[in-house]
Design a protein around this motif. Sequence first.
Motif, PDB file in Angstrom:
ATOM      1  N   PHE A  43       0.833  -1.204   0.000  1.00 46.18           N
ATOM      2  CA  PHE A  43       0.000   0.000   0.000  1.00 46.18           C
ATOM      3  C   PHE A  43       0.869   1.257   0.000  1.00 46.18           C
ATOM      4  O   PHE A  43       0.577   2.224  -0.698  1.00 46.18           O
ATOM      5  CB  PHE A  43      -0.929  -0.012   1.225  1.00 46.18           C
ATOM      6  CG  PHE A  43      -1.916   1.115   1.247  1.00 46.18           C
ATOM      7  CD1 PHE A  43      -2.967   1.155   0.359  1.00 46.18           C
ATOM      8  CD2 PHE A  43      -1.784   2.158   2.149  1.00 46.18           C
ATOM      9  CE1 PHE A  43      -3.877   2.201   0.367  1.00 46.18           C
ATOM     10  CE2 PHE A  43      -2.685   3.207   2.174  1.00 46.18           C
ATOM     11  CZ  PHE A  43      -3.742   3.221   1.278  1.00 46.18           C
ATOM     12  N   VAL A  44       1.941   1.241   0.771  1.00 44.28           N
ATOM     13  CA  VAL A  44       2.874   2.373   0.777  1.00 44.28           C
ATOM     14  C   VAL A  44       3.458   2.579  -0.614  1.00 44.28           C
ATOM     15  O   VAL A  44       3.586   3.704  -1.098  1.00 44.28           O
ATOM     16  CB  VAL A  44       3.992   2.151   1.810  1.00 44.28           C
ATOM     17  CG1 VAL A  44       5.041   3.260   1.713  1.00 44.28           C
ATOM     18  CG2 VAL A  44       3.420   2.098   3.220  1.00 44.28           C
ATOM     19  N   ALA A 115       1.451  -3.632  -7.218  1.00 42.83           N
ATOM     20  CA  ALA A 115       1.222  -3.562  -5.767  1.00 42.83           C
ATOM     21  C   ALA A 115      -0.243  -3.771  -5.443  1.00 42.83           C
ATOM     22  O   ALA A 115      -0.599  -4.479  -4.482  1.00 42.83           O
ATOM     23  CB  ALA A 115       1.713  -2.220  -5.236  1.00 42.83           C
ATOM     24  N   TRP A 116      -1.136  -3.160  -6.224  1.00 40.18           N
ATOM     25  CA  TRP A 116      -2.570  -3.356  -6.011  1.00 40.18           C
ATOM     26  C   TRP A 116      -2.943  -4.828  -6.223  1.00 40.18           C
ATOM     27  O   TRP A 116      -3.742  -5.398  -5.469  1.00 40.18           O
ATOM     28  CB  TRP A 116      -3.379  -2.473  -6.967  1.00 40.18           C
ATOM     29  CG  TRP A 116      -4.840  -2.831  -6.972  1.00 40.18           C
ATOM     30  CD1 TRP A 116      -5.788  -2.438  -6.077  1.00 40.18           C
ATOM     31  CD2 TRP A 116      -5.502  -3.685  -7.916  1.00 40.18           C
ATOM     32  NE1 TRP A 116      -7.014  -2.996  -6.407  1.00 40.18           N
ATOM     33  CE2 TRP A 116      -6.860  -3.768  -7.522  1.00 40.18           C
ATOM     34  CE3 TRP A 116      -5.087  -4.381  -9.054  1.00 40.18           C
ATOM     35  CZ2 TRP A 116      -7.783  -4.519  -8.236  1.00 40.18           C
ATOM     36  CZ3 TRP A 116      -6.012  -5.138  -9.755  1.00 40.18           C
ATOM     37  CH2 TRP A 116      -7.351  -5.204  -9.342  1.00 40.18           C
ATOM     38  N   ASN A 117      -2.358  -5.449  -7.233  1.00 41.54           N
ATOM     39  CA  ASN A 117      -2.658  -6.847  -7.520  1.00 41.54           C
ATOM     40  C   ASN A 117      -2.234  -7.747  -6.363  1.00 41.54           C
ATOM     41  O   ASN A 117      -2.930  -8.710  -6.014  1.00 41.54           O
ATOM     42  CB  ASN A 117      -1.954  -7.274  -8.811  1.00 41.54           C
ATOM     43  CG  ASN A 117      -2.581  -8.514  -9.426  1.00 41.54           C
ATOM     44  OD1 ASN A 117      -3.794  -8.622  -9.536  1.00 41.54           O
ATOM     45  ND2 ASN A 117      -1.745  -9.454  -9.833  1.00 41.54           N
ATOM     46  N   TYR A 203       0.277   2.284   7.760  1.00 42.30           N
ATOM     47  CA  TYR A 203       0.834   2.385   6.412  1.00 42.30           C
ATOM     48  C   TYR A 203       0.184   3.487   5.575  1.00 42.30           C
ATOM     49  O   TYR A 203       0.599   3.721   4.441  1.00 42.30           O
ATOM     50  CB  TYR A 203       0.659   1.048   5.676  1.00 42.30           C
ATOM     51  CG  TYR A 203       1.310  -0.108   6.394  1.00 42.30           C
ATOM     52  CD1 TYR A 203       2.663  -0.381   6.219  1.00 42.30           C
ATOM     53  CD2 TYR A 203       0.568  -0.930   7.242  1.00 42.30           C
ATOM     54  CE1 TYR A 203       3.266  -1.441   6.884  1.00 42.30           C
ATOM     55  CE2 TYR A 203       1.165  -1.996   7.906  1.00 42.30           C
ATOM     56  CZ  TYR A 203       2.509  -2.245   7.719  1.00 42.30           C
ATOM     57  OH  TYR A 203       3.107  -3.293   8.373  1.00 42.30           O
ATOM     58  N   ASP A 204      -0.812   4.129   6.109  1.00 48.03           N
ATOM     59  CA  ASP A 204      -1.568   5.124   5.343  1.00 48.03           C
ATOM     60  C   ASP A 204      -1.024   6.521   5.626  1.00 48.03           C
ATOM     61  O   ASP A 204      -1.271   7.077   6.696  1.00 48.03           O
ATOM     62  CB  ASP A 204      -3.054   5.037   5.707  1.00 48.03           C
ATOM     63  CG  ASP A 204      -3.899   6.094   4.998  1.00 48.03           C
ATOM     64  OD1 ASP A 204      -3.399   6.726   4.064  1.00 48.03           O
ATOM     65  OD2 ASP A 204      -5.064   6.280   5.420  1.00 48.03           O
ATOM     66  N   ASN A 266       8.197   7.786   9.278  1.00 41.40           N
ATOM     67  CA  ASN A 266       8.152   6.550   8.500  1.00 41.40           C
ATOM     68  C   ASN A 266       8.086   6.785   6.994  1.00 41.40           C
ATOM     69  O   ASN A 266       8.186   5.835   6.220  1.00 41.40           O
ATOM     70  CB  ASN A 266       6.948   5.711   8.930  1.00 41.40           C
ATOM     71  CG  ASN A 266       7.081   5.202  10.345  1.00 41.40           C
ATOM     72  OD1 ASN A 266       8.167   4.798  10.763  1.00 41.40           O
ATOM     73  ND2 ASN A 266       5.992   5.231  11.101  1.00 41.40           N
ATOM     74  N   LEU A 267       7.866   8.017   6.588  1.00 42.33           N
ATOM     75  CA  LEU A 267       7.886   8.364   5.161  1.00 42.33           C
ATOM     76  C   LEU A 267       8.620   9.688   5.023  1.00 42.33           C
ATOM     77  O   LEU A 267       8.043  10.764   5.214  1.00 42.33           O
ATOM     78  CB  LEU A 267       6.473   8.472   4.586  1.00 42.33           C
ATOM     79  CG  LEU A 267       6.431   8.785   3.082  1.00 42.33           C
ATOM     80  CD1 LEU A 267       7.080   7.646   2.279  1.00 42.33           C
ATOM     81  CD2 LEU A 267       5.001   9.003   2.595  1.00 42.33           C
ATOM     82  N   VAL A 268       9.877   9.598   4.695  1.00 47.37           N
ATOM     83  CA  VAL A 268      10.728  10.780   4.571  1.00 47.37           C
ATOM     84  C   VAL A 268      10.986  11.025   3.096  1.00 47.37           C
ATOM     85  O   VAL A 268      11.514  10.159   2.389  1.00 47.37           O
ATOM     86  CB  VAL A 268      12.065  10.589   5.320  1.00 47.37           C
ATOM     87  CG1 VAL A 268      12.954  11.807   5.150  1.00 47.37           C
ATOM     88  CG2 VAL A 268      11.802  10.303   6.793  1.00 47.37           C
TER      89      VAL A 268
END
Length: 526
Positions: A43-44, A115-117, A203-204, A266-268
Amino acid sequence: MALLAMLILVTSCTKKFNEYNTNQYQATSAMLDEDNLSTGTFFVQMEKNVFPIAQQPSFGDEIYQEVQNLAGDVYSGYMGASNNWFSGANNTTYALIPDWYNQGFNRGFVGIMPAWNAIKKAAATVNPPAYAVATIVKVEGMHRVTDMYGPLPYINFGNGALQNKYDAQKDIYYKFFDELDGAIATLTDFNSKNPSATVMATYDFIYGGNVVKWIKFANSLKLRLAMRLAYADPTKAQSVAESAVSHPIGVMTDASDIAQLQHTSNLVYNHPLYIITYNFTDIKMGATMETYLNGYKDPRISKYFMTATDGLYHGVRNGITITNKADYANGPFSAINVAATTPIVWFNPAEAYFLRAEGALRGWAMGSDAKTLYETGVRTSYTVAGVTTAADTYLADATSVQAAYTDSKNAGNSVASNSTLLSKITIKYDATATMETNLERIITQKYLAMFPDGQEAWSEFRRTGYPKVFPVVVNSSGGVISSTTQIRRLPFPSTEYQNNSAGVAGAITQLGGADNGNTKLWWDKK
């Protein structure tokens, strides 16, 4: 066997080994197993590829530059290129560069769809809410791709075939609506039974797992896509738009509903526009934006752009001759007002009000009248942009219009005040004006509110013809692309001609015209 293995290794090692040697239409077992990847990490990956960001903040942001900045950002007039790549024969002058226009397709089919799959396989039955949110992100990312190219191998993605057939854009849009409806229904049911629960919160990086926010975003996205069909499929457009607005949770209504990619521990990442503006010095304020914002005396100008060396705001026109990069990169032109930590906006709540205003103008049930929705859109834009003054004076202005443009480096790029290239539309809403006049008014203010998402602004310019965007001065397409109607799409990737020639041949048939930048997309019917 050993010699063969060595030969394969030597001949396959390229700068983009993984991209060129992976089936881009199916997530592989290695992808699923690597580093114990889970639904959340896939998802990320999806979130990081809707607007491509560098995997590490110290790296460059050329992919975003090629996907977004040297396409929608410049074609919409939001920004003006200050570099002269390939001696001036590049995307900005309609000499389209394959390595550049390939990237939008690649990001969708390398960064988002596999990734979606993987999430579909892992979560569709055991964790439907997670799958629903992933599907919303998929539609957000892939509508941007189809709005660049047209037909795509979308509907049967993940069936294991290396060469998938392309789907017509109408079919893709109808699939989007089905997917959004399913996701909205799943999340609405989940929220009613678990009102305090979140989905993939860890993760969102858009909403932190807030289910209500995701429902509002999905309905707003549905409204955006419905409006795209206003000239191509008006009955479907109205039906879908009204269902989005009438949903119990509905569309975005508040500035806090904004969908944007957050910066966290967590997301830089650096905002790619920061890198492109200040590290590459490749982009400046667009001339079209300068003339609207200056002409309207719009206070958002200081939120969007930096003053030039003379303390004023000056933009660069696109499709011009730039002999020396320093003339425009270091000259008296305004940089983008963006910091490394500025979030990337996916959907500005002001847009939802302008979409509803247009729907009301067309006689659709949008929950209010066009004037009220239009004015609320402007007020919401002020709030999102951080303008602290009230919008009342601005909304009452019935005289200000788009200003003339002066290029201090080359007078041949200037646009005089009496030019037909300039709009005469004013700000104040006039319920007695024609539908077309008020449509231009609504779209012009939506254009100013959606900055800096040039991809969406370019799509709306193609759909409606508004706002007026300065055409290129230099057209290097060899007569293929019209300077008057301006570029309408990007060609299919060169890699697809090599790897999926039958699919591309079918796509061109569905496109209904040559595979070039002059052929209109299915929804481009006005």
